[in-house]
Scaffold this motif. Structure first.
Motif: not given
Length: 80
Positions: A35-55
């Motif tokens: 999943q990827m999101w960008h902050d509703a109040d600051d579109p320059g802040t991006v959050l990404c959720l990754f599944n990790v296969n190999d830490k």
């Protein structure tokens, strides 16, 4: 295991284009974007959720991103 990252970018469209171009690099690091999101109040802040296969490979990717000057933070998570 998942990895939640937060990145600062000045231009979301340019960031997204560069992000998409590096999908193979993330795949080789054992990361799958969930999943990827960008902050509703600051579109320059991006959050990404990754599944990790190999830490270890994912951590190396995160460290390499930071060394390029990318303003990225990350936290490895496990489902509680």
């Amino acid at each position: 295991m998942q990895l939640l990252t937060q990145m600062k970018t000045g231009d979301f469209a340019a960031f997204k284009s560069a992000f998409d171009a590096e999908s193979e690099k993330r795949m080789n690091a054992g990361l799958t974007l969930m999943q990827m999101w960008h902050d509703a109040d600051d579109p320059g802040t991006v959050l990404c959720l990754f599944n990790v296969n190999d830490k270890a490979r994912a951590k190396a990717w995160l460290d390499a991103e930071r060394q390029t000057g990318s303003q990225v933070t990350g936290q490895f998570l496990k489902t509680a």
